[in-house]
Design a protein around this motif. Sequence first.
Motif, PDB file in Angstrom:
ATOM      1  N   HIS A  40       6.745  -4.688  -5.145  1.00 53.36           N
ATOM      2  CA  HIS A  40       7.971  -3.963  -5.493  1.00 53.36           C
ATOM      3  C   HIS A  40       9.215  -4.848  -5.372  1.00 53.36           C
ATOM      4  O   HIS A  40      10.323  -4.331  -5.278  1.00 53.36           O
ATOM      5  N   ASP A 258       7.191   8.370   5.482  1.00 57.49           N
ATOM      6  CA  ASP A 258       7.693   7.123   4.901  1.00 57.49           C
ATOM      7  C   ASP A 258       6.662   6.000   4.908  1.00 57.49           C
ATOM      8  O   ASP A 258       6.852   4.997   4.209  1.00 57.49           O
ATOM      9  N   ASP A 285       3.165  -2.579   1.529  1.00 55.75           N
ATOM     10  CA  ASP A 285       3.318  -2.927   0.120  1.00 55.75           C
ATOM     11  C   ASP A 285       3.130  -1.722  -0.795  1.00 55.75           C
ATOM     12  O   ASP A 285       3.272  -1.838  -2.014  1.00 55.75           O
ATOM     13  N   LYS A 286       2.800  -0.553  -0.248  1.00 54.40           N
ATOM     14  CA  LYS A 286       2.560   0.647  -1.044  1.00 54.40           C
ATOM     15  C   LYS A 286       3.652   1.681  -0.780  1.00 54.40           C
ATOM     16  O   LYS A 286       4.131   1.815   0.357  1.00 54.40           O
ATOM     17  N   LEU A 287       4.034   2.426  -1.825  1.00 54.38           N
ATOM     18  CA  LEU A 287       5.024   3.493  -1.701  1.00 54.38           C
ATOM     19  C   LEU A 287       4.295   4.814  -1.428  1.00 54.38           C
ATOM     20  O   LEU A 287       3.242   5.086  -2.015  1.00 54.38           O
ATOM     21  N   PRO A 288       4.851   5.682  -0.566  1.00 56.31           N
ATOM     22  CA  PRO A 288       4.214   6.987  -0.329  1.00 56.31           C
ATOM     23  C   PRO A 288       3.978   7.779  -1.611  1.00 56.31           C
ATOM     24  O   PRO A 288       2.942   8.441  -1.749  1.00 56.31           O
ATOM     25  N   SER A 289       4.897   7.714  -2.561  1.00 52.24           N
ATOM     26  CA  SER A 289       4.749   8.472  -3.801  1.00 52.24           C
ATOM     27  C   SER A 289       3.535   8.035  -4.624  1.00 52.24           C
ATOM     28  O   SER A 289       3.086   8.774  -5.496  1.00 52.24           O
ATOM     29  N   GLU A 290       3.004   6.838  -4.348  1.00 52.94           N
ATOM     30  CA  GLU A 290       1.827   6.352  -5.075  1.00 52.94           C
ATOM     31  C   GLU A 290       0.523   6.908  -4.510  1.00 52.94           C
ATOM     32  O   GLU A 290      -0.532   6.758  -5.131  1.00 52.94           O
TER      33      GLU A 290
END
Length: 293
Positions: A40, A258, A285-290
């Motif tokens: 990101h 988060d 490296d990962k977003l919660p929304s993913e």
Amino acid sequence: MLAVPGELPSDRERYGLEVKWDGIRALMHLDDALKVTGRHGADYTRKYPEISGFAIKNAVIDGEVVALDPHGKPSFVRLQHRMHLTDPEPLIVDRYPVTYVPFDLLYLDRMSLCDLPYQDRRALLDELDIGAPPYFPGDSDLLSATHEQGLEGVVAKRLDSPYRPGVRSPSWVKVKNLSTTEVVIGGWKPGKGRRAAGIGSLIMGVFTSRGLTYVGHVGTGFTDEVLNLLYAILRPLEIPRSPFHNPVPWRNRWVRPDLVGEVAYTMWTDEQRLRHPVWRGLRPDKLPSEVRR
């Protein structure tokens, strides 16, 4: 470019197989100064100072940051000691060194290679002679070999596939020997016994159309050091109410959703719970929304 989970394709002769490296995805920007960035755009250059630039310029390389155990195998547990440090002390760097594994070439001499087929990009990457591991024919026994060696699995990539940044493409298929999934941390259950003053287990969720959905708790796979680190990270995120839309058993401490973690598990139950989850580590490296089922 991201891979979809699945099985080895039936038309395997159209694919190349790579070892799936158990680490953190990163781009290496080689110009007058080296820059390493995450998926990101986060700057990883200071996080991993031992990643040095290669003797080339004007290139962008895709690859993975991995930490190897004493047997030379990628260790996500060892990588956890580095993932949260912005400017690690030399002692930590020496104790838990990382390695950059290149596997794709996106730019060279200021020209984009993204529209070239995968096999052509790999040929150019191999010509740079910077230590990129080889890929294997799609009909090889690489998946069985990774299973025997205790590695995570393989990624099957269509030989004619272009590189599509930001796209999770069926042209790349990740085939794992171990079932793992990302989860969002929505709280924690206080421990008992020697864990009484801290975390006993983490409350996990994934996002669905209804919001953050509880899928179980994980209480194994932690070391005392990891539990202390998680406690320090989660305490500032505490909130008074559950972030889950569905009921969660027990009296828990809730946190803002988060943070993303990764767990190994045996199966999904009929109640949509993860069975026998084992903690593998945080995934900054990962977003919660993913994180979805």
